[in-house]
Write a protein that holds these residues in place. Structure first.
Motif, PDB file in Angstrom:
ATOM      1  N   LEU A  19      76.594 -41.092   4.892  1.00 57.08           N
ATOM      2  CA  LEU A  19      76.429 -40.651   3.498  1.00 57.08           C
ATOM      3  C   LEU A  19      75.583 -39.380   3.399  1.00 57.08           C
ATOM      4  N   LEU A  20      74.711 -39.188   4.379  1.00 58.87           N
ATOM      5  CA  LEU A  20      73.852 -38.006   4.395  1.00 58.87           C
ATOM      6  C   LEU A  20      74.474 -36.845   5.175  1.00 58.87           C
ATOM      7  N   GLY A  21      75.712 -37.043   5.650  1.00 55.59           N
ATOM      8  CA  GLY A  21      76.418 -35.969   6.345  1.00 55.59           C
ATOM      9  C   GLY A  21      76.240 -35.951   7.847  1.00 55.59           C
ATOM     10  N   TYR A  22      75.703 -37.023   8.412  1.00 58.22           N
ATOM     11  CA  TYR A  22      75.514 -37.124   9.858  1.00 58.22           C
ATOM     12  C   TYR A  22      76.441 -38.222  10.373  1.00 58.22           C
ATOM     13  N   ASN A  23      77.393 -37.841  11.192  1.00 63.72           N
ATOM     14  CA  ASN A  23      78.424 -38.791  11.602  1.00 63.72           C
ATOM     15  C   ASN A  23      78.118 -39.590  12.859  1.00 63.72           C
ATOM     16  N   THR A  24      77.091 -39.222  13.576  1.00 64.72           N
ATOM     17  CA  THR A  24      76.905 -39.859  14.867  1.00 64.72           C
ATOM     18  C   THR A  24      75.496 -40.412  15.044  1.00 64.72           C
ATOM     19  N   ILE A  25      75.442 -41.689  15.401  1.00 64.52           N
ATOM     20  CA  ILE A  25      74.242 -42.253  15.993  1.00 64.52           C
ATOM     21  C   ILE A  25      74.661 -42.735  17.375  1.00 64.52           C
ATOM     22  N   TYR A  26      73.753 -42.699  18.314  1.00 63.25           N
ATOM     23  CA  TYR A  26      74.098 -43.032  19.694  1.00 63.25           C
ATOM     24  C   TYR A  26      73.462 -44.342  20.104  1.00 63.25           C
ATOM     25  N   LEU A  27      74.241 -45.160  20.801  1.00 66.83           N
ATOM     26  CA  LEU A  27      73.749 -46.395  21.397  1.00 66.83           C
ATOM     27  C   LEU A  27      73.832 -46.246  22.907  1.00 66.83           C
ATOM     28  N   ASN A  28      72.806 -46.684  23.585  1.00 64.84           N
ATOM     29  CA  ASN A  28      72.830 -46.710  25.041  1.00 64.84           C
ATOM     30  C   ASN A  28      72.301 -48.072  25.470  1.00 64.84           C
ATOM     31  N   ILE A  29      73.155 -48.833  26.119  1.00 67.66           N
ATOM     32  CA  ILE A  29      72.775 -50.164  26.570  1.00 67.66           C
ATOM     33  C   ILE A  29      72.953 -50.195  28.080  1.00 67.66           C
ATOM     34  N   ASP A  30      71.858 -50.469  28.781  1.00 69.00           N
ATOM     35  CA  ASP A  30      71.970 -50.651  30.216  1.00 69.00           C
ATOM     36  C   ASP A  30      71.422 -52.031  30.573  1.00 69.00           C
ATOM     37  N   LYS A  31      71.224 -52.270  31.835  1.00 69.67           N
ATOM     38  CA  LYS A  31      70.805 -53.598  32.291  1.00 69.67           C
ATOM     39  C   LYS A  31      69.480 -54.049  31.687  1.00 69.67           C
ATOM     40  N   ASN A  32      68.564 -53.105  31.436  1.00 69.23           N
ATOM     41  CA  ASN A  32      67.214 -53.465  31.020  1.00 69.23           C
ATOM     42  C   ASN A  32      66.816 -53.005  29.629  1.00 69.23           C
ATOM     43  N   THR A  33      67.592 -52.100  29.030  1.00 64.24           N
ATOM     44  CA  THR A  33      67.134 -51.459  27.798  1.00 64.24           C
ATOM     45  C   THR A  33      68.263 -51.283  26.790  1.00 64.24           C
ATOM     46  N   PHE A  34      67.922 -51.470  25.535  1.00 60.30           N
ATOM     47  CA  PHE A  34      68.823 -51.185  24.414  1.00 60.30           C
ATOM     48  C   PHE A  34      68.193 -50.026  23.644  1.00 60.30           C
ATOM     49  N   THR A  35      68.940 -48.927  23.491  1.00 57.91           N
ATOM     50  CA  THR A  35      68.399 -47.732  22.849  1.00 57.91           C
ATOM     51  C   THR A  35      69.329 -47.241  21.753  1.00 57.91           C
ATOM     52  N   VAL A  36      68.734 -46.869  20.632  1.00 52.65           N
ATOM     53  CA  VAL A  36      69.459 -46.223  19.536  1.00 52.65           C
ATOM     54  C   VAL A  36      68.821 -44.855  19.332  1.00 52.65           C
ATOM     55  N   ILE A  37      69.666 -43.824  19.275  1.00 49.01           N
ATOM     56  CA  ILE A  37      69.179 -42.463  19.037  1.00 49.01           C
ATOM     57  C   ILE A  37      69.789 -41.964  17.735  1.00 49.01           C
ATOM     58  N   LEU A  38      68.909 -41.566  16.837  1.00 49.61           N
ATOM     59  CA  LEU A  38      69.300 -41.102  15.499  1.00 49.61           C
ATOM     60  C   LEU A  38      68.893 -39.638  15.311  1.00 49.61           C
ATOM     61  N   PRO A  39      69.678 -38.880  14.571  1.00 55.59           N
ATOM     62  CA  PRO A  39      69.250 -37.499  14.307  1.00 55.59           C
ATOM     63  C   PRO A  39      68.131 -37.472  13.265  1.00 55.59           C
ATOM     64  N   VAL A  40      67.255 -36.491  13.391  1.00 54.02           N
ATOM     65  CA  VAL A  40      66.256 -36.241  12.368  1.00 54.02           C
ATOM     66  C   VAL A  40      66.944 -35.459  11.257  1.00 54.02           C
ATOM     67  N   ILE A  41      66.634 -35.786  10.027  1.00 48.84           N
ATOM     68  CA  ILE A  41      67.219 -35.111   8.880  1.00 48.84           C
ATOM     69  C   ILE A  41      66.175 -34.156   8.310  1.00 48.84           C
ATOM     70  N   TYR A  42      66.621 -32.978   7.972  1.00 48.42           N
ATOM     71  CA  TYR A  42      65.726 -31.994   7.371  1.00 48.42           C
ATOM     72  C   TYR A  42      66.132 -31.733   5.942  1.00 48.42           C
ATOM     73  N   ALA A  43      65.134 -31.720   5.057  1.00 48.03           N
ATOM     74  CA  ALA A  43      65.383 -31.467   3.627  1.00 48.03           C
ATOM     75  C   ALA A  43      65.661 -30.005   3.372  1.00 48.03           C
TER      76      ALA A  43
END
Length: 122
Positions: free
Chosen positions: A98-122
């Motif tokens: 809704l804010l115009g950012y189409n991608t968030i990233y998920l990275n799941i490996d054997k030991n870690t679950f990670t979500v990477i989100l973009p920073v939004i600038y006003a």
């Protein structure tokens, strides 16, 4: 950020040393924005789906720099998995969309679950 600091304070009181949450802000300015409740939802998901115990303390790291927000947690799924509807992550995807950012990233490996989100600038 104040909201997630308050929320993590309450969770640390609940789980004591069994929950280790760190927030590292490497860059910030007044024009940086984070959609409401996104960080709280990610911390809630980590606690909901992983073991939090003396033998298996849960570690959650929130790192914010000029371009991204990275939320990662140790991956230690509960033996009796809590049913997941996937609504939490989909809700976050929709907020960013809704804010115009189409991608968030998920990275799941054997030991870690990670979500990477973009920073939004006003």
């Amino acid at each position: 950020l104040r909201l997630i600091e308050t929320y993590t304070y309450l969770q640390k009181k609940r789980f004591c040393t069994n929950l280790d949450i760190s927030i590292s802000i490497m860059h910030t300015n007044d024009s940086m924005l984070i959609p409401p409740m996104v960080l709280q939802m990610l911390v809630e998901n980590a606690v909901k789906h992983n073991i939090v115990s003396t033998d298996f303390p849960l570690k959650i790291e929130i790192e914010i720099d000029a371009s991204k927000i990275r939320v990662s947690n140790t991956l230690q799924p509960k033996k009796e998995a809590v049913p997941s509807t996937g609504i939490g992550l989909e809700n976050i995807r929709n907020r960013y969309r809704l804010l115009g950012y189409n991608t968030i990233y998920l990275n799941i490996d054997k030991n870690t679950f990670t979500v990477i989100l973009p920073v939004i600038y006003a």
